[in-house]
Each structure stands twice: as C-alpha cells, then as structure tokens.
Design a protein around this motif. Structure first.
Motif: not given
Length: 167
Positions: A11-14, A16-17, A19-22
C-alpha cells in the motif's frame, strides 16, 4: 492498521506512485501493527529504511485461535487475539529492530507509545522509558577486529618475520 493507514509495504508503494515518490512521503514505523497484521517487520526495515523517519516503540501480541484471528477485533482489548502490550511483554523483537535501525544509521526519534490491555499506564511508562534506553545501540568508532587501531609498520612487520631489509 488494516483498511485504515499505510502500514504495509504494498500500500505504501501504491501511495508513493501517486505522489511521484515525493521526498517528504515518509513513514512512521510501528512494529506493533505489523505483529497484528502478521507482516515481517524486520524485512520492512530493509526495504523502506530510507523512508522511516519516526519509530513508535510499542509492543503487541498475536494469539489466534479457531474462533478469531487478524480481523477478530470486536471484543474488549483484553479478549482479542491481537492486542497491544507494554514494552517487553509482547512478541516484538526489539533487539532485532534496534539493530537494523542502527545498521541503517536511523536518525529519527524512538518514541514510547503506550497502549496495553493489562498493565497500569504509570508502570508501562516508567518501564518503557528504561526499556528504550536499554535498547539504544551506541555505534562503535572502529571495526571490532581493529582492536589495536595502531595502523601498520612495514619495517617492524618484516623484522618480526625475519625478512631482511635491504637498503
């Protein structure tokens, strides 16, 4: 927390995607919730250590039965399969966590978050502060096998070995 916060890696990786890995999309690490979700909280540190900025030091235990498991949360806290405990009274491997955070040069805070189904809060706070203090790892200045820290002296080493120095 299942269905509530971003405590699992997928879920965290989703997130991050989205928010463009801000660089300011970071994590509060709370291993007690990983115990209740049956997630590998030590590997999580390996995967996401660069994003972990805060650490809730809170213990938990998970004791499933044939009648309740991860989602059996409608009982009183004392009767749940998964419940929060005072530090050292649950199943979290804090030695492993503090070692991994030290390995990755964690610079954030280790904050006692006390929630326990059994112990009095004043006892939990007093014991918890001491527990955290006793788990903080002071990092060594040199490698363990550099016991002498004396450097090397080629001429001395050759003399000890009986190697003739010409010159």
């Amino acid at each position: 927390h299942p269905g509530e916060d971003l405590h699992d890696g997928i879920t965290f990786e989703m997130f991050l995607d989205k928010v463009n890995h801000h660089k300011r999309a970071n994590l509060l690490y709370d291993p007690s919730h990983f115990v209740l979700q049956c997630l590998d909280y030590l590997e999580y540190i390996d995967l996401y250590h660069e994003r972990i900025k805060m650490f809730h030091v809170k213990d938990a235990e998970f004791n499933p039965t044939g009648r309740q498991g991860v989602y059996g949360g409608y009982q009183n806290w004392i009767d749940r399969a998964g419940r929060f405990r005072s530090l050292g009274d649950g199943q979290v491997d804090f030695k492993g966590i503090f070692s991994k955070l030290t390995q990755y040069d964690f610079k954030g805070w280790a904050v006692l978050e006390w929630e326990c189904a059994l112990k009095h809060p004043e006892d939990g706070a007093r014991e918890g502060a001491e527990f955290i203090k006793n788990h903080i790892i002071r990092v060594t200045e040199r490698a363990f096998d550099d016991f002498a820290a004396s450097g090397s002296d080629d001429a001395f080493n050759k003399e000890i070995l009986g190697i003739k120095i010409e010159g």
